[in-house]
Design an enzyme around this catalytic site. Structure first.
Site, PDB file in Angstrom:
ATOM      1  N   CYS A 102      12.396  55.976   6.749  1.00 31.01           N
ATOM      2  CA  CYS A 102      13.554  55.125   7.013  1.00 31.01           C
ATOM      3  C   CYS A 102      13.191  53.997   7.974  1.00 31.01           C
ATOM      4  O   CYS A 102      13.612  52.845   7.788  1.00 31.01           O
ATOM      5  CB  CYS A 102      14.706  55.956   7.558  1.00 31.01           C
ATOM      6  SG  CYS A 102      14.307  56.934   9.029  1.00 31.01           S
ATOM      7  N   HIS A 155      16.089  56.306  17.755  1.00 31.25           N
ATOM      8  CA  HIS A 155      16.384  57.084  16.547  1.00 31.25           C
ATOM      9  C   HIS A 155      17.290  58.261  16.863  1.00 31.25           C
ATOM     10  O   HIS A 155      17.085  58.990  17.835  1.00 31.25           O
ATOM     11  CB  HIS A 155      15.068  57.593  15.947  1.00 31.25           C
ATOM     12  CG  HIS A 155      15.146  57.937  14.498  1.00 31.25           C
ATOM     13  ND1 HIS A 155      15.861  59.003  14.013  1.00 31.25           N
ATOM     14  CD2 HIS A 155      14.580  57.344  13.417  1.00 31.25           C
ATOM     15  CE1 HIS A 155      15.742  59.049  12.699  1.00 31.25           C
ATOM     16  NE2 HIS A 155      14.965  58.057  12.310  1.00 31.25           N
TER      17      HIS A 155
END
Length: 328
Positions: free
Chosen positions: A149, A176
């Site tokens: 991602c 994150h």
């Protein structure tokens, strides 16, 4: 397009949710779903989702199938990838995070699948493809990795920055959200000691696979971009904080970033002073916040958001369509 979803965890479930809720995907037939969890558990976790809310219309498991969105999809438990019903299947989406063997992937092709798309970094893939960065390298690759991602968020931006302004070097920190690889309470999980701490309590400095994947996806930039990560107590949506040095810095950095977003389909823009929850379920690989831009000499700081589940799953479907289009 006829697909199989092998692995019905976070990414597998979000992919299916997008297929069922987005009319653009009405032509995708899900032939079968396979997971290691019981089918009743899979149906429950698909019906109720702590990030994206309950599935419209609900979901049930009866008569060996998942019933959702007007579809009845066979739901299997614990079947090895090559043993799935793959004859006539256009593409297998391997969302297990456990496909480590080239032999297993090629066995799926021999069993009838035309292609395999892996939902993460992989050393067994023919190519690692990031849409908007290196998709021109797809070629005839049958086993493809969709990278990570964070790589999907970073690589398209780096490519455009290098093309337009010349990249000297850069460093990225991804802020994150925590993931299933982290424990909810302190517990031994691996050699990265900080990652053994409770993920929903502390900010956890750690590494990111994107640092190495950028060299693979954009070999012209190999050795010029470093990366690190800080896992934070948020359940969804992450961010990229990128500092680059450019050969020809733009006179209007924020305007240049808006222009990049206008010309790159996987990059978006948010003009308001948003927080992470505001970016939930955005389909872009990266959503740049131009007002966060800072410029000093040849150095430019860029900040952008990405929904690490929803945006990544959208790219899985995009790349799957690219792979299928080669058959037409």
């Amino acid at each position: 397009m006829r697909i199989v979803i092998h692995g019905f965890g976070r990414i597998g479930r979000v992919i299916l949710r997008q297929i069922l809720t987005d009319p653009a995907h009405h032509d995708i037939e899900v032939v079968v779903i396979n997971d290691i969890a019981s089918p009743e558990t899979c149906a429950y976790l698909f019906k109720y989702d702590s990030v994206f809310g309950s599935l419209p219309g609900g979901a049930t498991f009866t008569d060996g199938a998942l019933h959702a969105g007007g579809r009845h999809i066979p739901l299997l438990t614990g079947v090895a990838l090559p043993d799935l019903p793959l004859k006539g299947v256009d593409l297998v989406m391997d969302c297990t995070g456990a496909l480590k063997s080239r032999g297993t992937a090629t066995a799926a092709l021999r069993a009838g699948a035309r292609s395999v798309l892996i939902s993460g970094p992989s050393n067994v893939a023919d190519e690692t493809i990031v849409l908007g960065a290196n998709d021109d390298r797809m070629g005839a690759a049958r086993i493809v990795s969709n990278a990570s991602c964070t790589t999907n968020a970073l690589a398209p931006l780096l490519r455009d920055l290098d093309t337009r302004f010349g990249m000297i070097q850069g460093h990225m920190t991804t802020i994150h959200c925590y993931t299933g690889s982290q424990p909810m309470v302190d517990a031994p999980r691996g050699p990265d000691l900080a990652r053994n701490r409770a993920g929903a309590v502390s900010m956890v400095p750690t590494t990111t696979s994107a640092a190495k994947l950028i060299d693979r996806v954009l070999p012209d930039l190999a050795g010029r971009v470093t990366g690190a990560a800080v896992r934070v107590p948020a359940i969804s949506v992450s961010a990229v904080d990128l500092v680059v040095r450019l050969t020809h810095p733009p006179d209007d950095p924020a305007g240049a970033l808006r222009e990049i977003a206008e010309t790159n389909a996987v990059i978006g823009v948010v003009e308001d002073p948003c927080v992470s929850v505001d970016l939930r379920a955005r389909t872009e690989s990266l959503v740049i916040a131009p007002h966060e831009t800072l410029a000093t000499g040849d150095q430019l700081r860029i900040f952008g958001w990405y929904d690490n589940e929803w945006g990544f799953s959208a790219r899985m479907l995009d790349v799957a369509r690219m792979m299928h289009a080669r058959e037409d």
